[in-house]
Scaffold this motif. Structure first.
Motif, mmCIF file in Angstrom:
data_model
loop_
_atom_site.group_PDB
_atom_site.id
_atom_site.type_symbol
_atom_site.label_atom_id
_atom_site.label_comp_id
_atom_site.label_asym_id
_atom_site.label_seq_id
_atom_site.Cartn_x
_atom_site.Cartn_y
_atom_site.Cartn_z
ATOM 1 N N ARG A 35 0.839 -1.205 0.000
ATOM 2 C CA ARG A 35 0.000 0.000 0.000
ATOM 3 C C ARG A 35 0.871 1.251 0.000
ATOM 4 O O ARG A 35 2.034 1.230 0.382
ATOM 5 C CB ARG A 35 -0.914 0.037 1.227
ATOM 6 C CG ARG A 35 -0.183 0.099 2.577
ATOM 7 C CD ARG A 35 -0.132 1.470 3.181
ATOM 8 N NE ARG A 35 0.682 1.531 4.379
ATOM 9 C CZ ARG A 35 1.968 1.843 4.383
ATOM 10 N NH1 ARG A 35 2.604 2.094 3.263
ATOM 11 N NH2 ARG A 35 2.649 1.901 5.523
ATOM 12 N N ASN A 37 0.329 5.187 1.547
ATOM 13 C CA ASN A 37 -0.605 6.012 2.311
ATOM 14 C C ASN A 37 -0.598 7.415 1.711
ATOM 15 O O ASN A 37 0.426 8.078 1.673
ATOM 16 C CB ASN A 37 -0.195 6.049 3.788
ATOM 17 C CG ASN A 37 -1.276 6.675 4.648
ATOM 18 O OD1 ASN A 37 -2.439 6.754 4.227
ATOM 19 N ND2 ASN A 37 -0.920 7.109 5.832
ATOM 20 N N GLY A 40 -2.488 10.974 6.277
ATOM 21 C CA GLY A 40 -2.952 10.384 7.541
ATOM 22 C C GLY A 40 -1.816 9.534 8.081
ATOM 23 O O GLY A 40 -1.936 8.330 8.235
ATOM 24 N N GLU A 41 -0.697 10.223 8.400
ATOM 25 C CA GLU A 41 0.502 9.487 8.821
ATOM 26 C C GLU A 41 0.658 9.576 10.334
ATOM 27 O O GLU A 41 0.537 10.654 10.914
ATOM 28 C CB GLU A 41 1.714 10.092 8.108
ATOM 29 C CG GLU A 41 2.725 9.094 7.658
ATOM 30 C CD GLU A 41 2.201 8.130 6.599
ATOM 31 O OE1 GLU A 41 1.719 7.040 6.973
ATOM 32 O OE2 GLU A 41 2.279 8.464 5.411
ATOM 33 N N HIS A 42 0.925 8.423 10.937
ATOM 34 C CA HIS A 42 1.100 8.339 12.393
ATOM 35 C C HIS A 42 -0.164 8.797 13.130
ATOM 36 O O HIS A 42 -0.080 9.440 14.175
ATOM 37 C CB HIS A 42 2.333 9.132 12.854
ATOM 38 C CG HIS A 42 3.613 8.466 12.425
ATOM 39 N ND1 HIS A 42 4.185 7.441 13.128
ATOM 40 C CD2 HIS A 42 4.384 8.658 11.337
ATOM 41 C CE1 HIS A 42 5.282 7.040 12.506
ATOM 42 N NE2 HIS A 42 5.423 7.755 11.406
ATOM 43 N N TYR A 45 -2.410 4.584 15.134
ATOM 44 C CA TYR A 45 -2.320 3.987 16.474
ATOM 45 C C TYR A 45 -2.889 4.916 17.547
ATOM 46 O O TYR A 45 -2.894 4.583 18.724
ATOM 47 C CB TYR A 45 -0.880 3.550 16.800
ATOM 48 C CG TYR A 45 0.183 4.566 16.484
ATOM 49 C CD1 TYR A 45 0.439 5.626 17.342
ATOM 50 C CD2 TYR A 45 0.934 4.471 15.317
ATOM 51 C CE1 TYR A 45 1.416 6.562 17.052
ATOM 52 C CE2 TYR A 45 1.903 5.405 15.018
ATOM 53 C CZ TYR A 45 2.145 6.449 15.895
ATOM 54 O OH TYR A 45 3.115 7.380 15.604
ATOM 55 N N SER A 175 3.010 -1.304 15.378
ATOM 56 C CA SER A 175 2.286 -0.668 14.270
ATOM 57 C C SER A 175 0.799 -0.516 14.576
ATOM 58 O O SER A 175 0.239 -1.237 15.407
ATOM 59 C CB SER A 175 2.452 -1.515 13.014
ATOM 60 O OG SER A 175 2.128 -2.849 13.308
ATOM 61 N N GLY A 176 0.165 0.398 13.841
ATOM 62 C CA GLY A 176 -1.277 0.590 13.945
ATOM 63 C C GLY A 176 -2.009 -0.347 12.997
ATOM 64 O O GLY A 176 -1.396 -1.218 12.359
ATOM 65 N N MET A 178 -3.642 0.338 10.107
ATOM 66 C CA MET A 178 -3.839 0.754 8.710
ATOM 67 C C MET A 178 -3.427 -0.289 7.667
ATOM 68 O O MET A 178 -4.206 -0.619 6.761
ATOM 69 C CB MET A 178 -3.061 2.043 8.440
ATOM 70 C CG MET A 178 -2.902 2.358 6.961
ATOM 71 S SD MET A 178 -2.276 3.987 6.664
ATOM 72 C CE MET A 178 -0.607 3.868 7.263
ATOM 73 N N ASP A 179 -2.183 -0.778 7.768
ATOM 74 C CA ASP A 179 -1.626 -1.591 6.676
ATOM 75 C C ASP A 179 -2.430 -2.880 6.464
ATOM 76 O O ASP A 179 -2.590 -3.352 5.340
ATOM 77 C CB ASP A 179 -0.159 -1.937 6.974
ATOM 78 C CG ASP A 179 0.671 -0.682 7.209
ATOM 79 O OD1 ASP A 179 0.193 0.416 6.860
ATOM 80 O OD2 ASP A 179 1.778 -0.807 7.757
ATOM 81 N N TYR A 229 10.164 4.534 15.663
ATOM 82 C CA TYR A 229 8.704 4.401 15.476
ATOM 83 C C TYR A 229 8.049 4.119 16.837
ATOM 84 O O TYR A 229 7.089 4.790 17.229
ATOM 85 C CB TYR A 229 8.410 3.272 14.476
ATOM 86 C CG TYR A 229 6.934 3.068 14.216
ATOM 87 C CD1 TYR A 229 6.308 3.702 13.151
ATOM 88 C CD2 TYR A 229 6.167 2.253 15.032
ATOM 89 C CE1 TYR A 229 4.944 3.525 12.911
ATOM 90 C CE2 TYR A 229 4.817 2.073 14.812
ATOM 91 C CZ TYR A 229 4.204 2.705 13.746
ATOM 92 O OH TYR A 229 2.863 2.532 13.523
ATOM 93 N N GLY A 344 4.410 6.633 4.735
ATOM 94 C CA GLY A 344 4.783 5.454 5.529
ATOM 95 C C GLY A 344 5.340 5.852 6.884
ATOM 96 O O GLY A 344 5.214 7.007 7.318
ATOM 97 N N GLY A 345 5.984 4.898 7.535
ATOM 98 C CA GLY A 345 6.453 5.092 8.903
ATOM 99 C C GLY A 345 7.527 6.152 9.056
ATOM 100 O O GLY A 345 7.655 6.775 10.099
#
Ligand code: GLA
Length: 402
Positions: A35, A37, A40-42, A45, A175-176, A178-179, A229, A344-345
């Motif tokens: 994916r 993104n 809507g980063e970070h 979570y 990680s949250g 999303m992925d 992270y 991404g992260g």
């Protein structure tokens, strides 16, 4: 080669290797996409909003249930084979791909699922280390294969949760959601808006006609990305605790905080925690604005939001790096670019840029040359083509999923 021929060739290769290694017989296939993104980063979570797009780059697993207590998996890309004991473990060495396979099996077993043996061949087309979530694609495809082979009743939400736990426990990244949600539910028509408070999602139109999204990979991935992270995750929790300590009603996550509220308690928060929280709070607002921009077909508006997101990730959240900042600056200097940001992260990886389709060639030339001159590195480009969410089943002769 057409897409259909490429899929047929890919399936034929997996079938051939599977037959050579595990013998002839009927096969099933599981697949899951990487994916990108969009914005809507970070936020995920902290139960916020995200707007990812599933890519047309995916991981395939050809598999057959077996009578043994083992999960045997061949990685075509790495030329390696692993055999995991589904009853006891142990996990492979840190960083090894087998930890994902083992980890997910262990999590599923832990919540009472009876796993059956499986013989599998894994092959992927999601670039690794580029922030495109190849690990989530592997986990989701593997989960679908295990569930199919074992006849498990595994709802997508349960699989997403189990995969996330496996990543926490066996890859050490907190990680949250999303992925995993986008790997399962992404769509070829464009992004999905995910509300991470309850995992619900809805389709959102892709870039306006005449505009495209382009990924630019920096060639950099910082060693301590996982540590940094997890530190951000912990800082959000600390900010939330500090806010909760002020007895704000109903505070479950930074998702419930708005900027007015945050400003009101600014003096009570350590400056670094305030900046982390400010990023999350503002980024959530930007995601919803980005949805409106896409629905209105307004590329200039979306572009501004991407730039603001980048500035916030660079200055408040501090997850960018010098190479990525250079790529974003170069991108924003190209005629026809609406906006660009890290995706991404963070701590390396790639940028995502919204630009006019006609500007793509110019963009590649200028950014590649500028990046080489400024950083002595080569940039790599990939046009974002949205793809379907994960699936499992048989592959017909035309390589169609059913
Ligand atoms: C990584 C994580 C996601 C998300 C992003 C940042 O990709 O896996 O859950 O937190 O970083 O938005």
């Amino acid at each position: 080669m057409t897409d259909r021929e490429a899929r047929q060739a890919r399936a034929a290769r997996l079938r051939r290797v599977h037959a050579e290694r595990f013998g002839p017989g009927p096969l099933r296939f599981a697949r899951a996409p990487g994916r990108v993104n969009l914005i809507g980063e970070h936020t995920d979570y902290q139960l916020g909003y995200v707007l990812p797009i599933a890519l047309d780059r995916d991981i395939w697993i050809a598999f057959r249930a077996s009578e043994s207590a083992l999960a045997r998996a061949v990685s075509l890309d790495l030329g390696e084979e692993v055999a995991l004991d589904l009853k006891v473990g142990p996990a492979g060495p840190p960083g090894h791909w087998s930890r994902y396979l083992h980890g997910l099996a262990a999590v599923l077993r832990g919540v009472g699922h009876e796993l059956r043996g499986i013989d599998a061949v894994v092959q992927g087309e999601v670039p690794t280390g580029a922030g495109l979530s190849s690990s989530a694609a592997l986990l989701v495809a593997w989960g679908l294969a295990l569930a199919d082979a074992g006849g498990l009743a595994l709802e997508p939400a349960e699989l997403a949760h189990a995969a996330r736990l496996a990543e926490h426990r066996y890859a050490g990244v907190r990680s949250g959601p999303m992925d995993f949600v986008v790997a399962l539910h992404g769509r070829p028509e464009g992004p999905i808006l995910i509300d991470c408070a309850d995992g619900s999602f809805r389709p959102v139109p892709g870039p306006p006609v005449g505009a495209v999204l382009l990924l630019t990979w920096s060639g950099v991935k910082h060693e301590l990305a996982a540590t940094a992270y997890n530190e951000r995750v912990a800082q959000c929790e600390a900010a939330l605790r500090a806010l909760g300590a002020l007895e704000l009603p109903g505070l479950r996550a930074l998702r419930s905080v708005d900027e007015g509220l945050l400003e009101g308690v600014r003096s009570e928060l350590e400056p670094v925690l305030y900046r982390r929280a400010r990023h999350v709070v503002r980024e959530n607002v930007r995601v919803l604005a980005a949805v409106s921009a896409l629905e209105a077909g307004d590329a200039a508006w979306l572009g501004r939001l991407l730039r603001e997101s980048h500035e916030s990730l660079r200055d408040d959240y501090e997850v960018s790096c010098a190479e990525i900042d250079t790529l974003v600056e170069l991108a924003c200097g190209v005629d026809g670019v609406f906006g660009s940001r890290i995706t991404g992260g963070g701590f390396g990886g790639a940028t995502v840029t919204l630009l006019e389709r006609d500007a793509v060639e110019r963009f590649r030339e200028q950014v590649a040359a500028g990046y080489r001159a400024a950083r002595g590195r080569e940039a790599t480009f990939l046009e974002v083509v949205a793809g379907a969410g994960a699936s499992v089943g048989e592959l017909t002769g035309s390589a169609r999923w059913c």
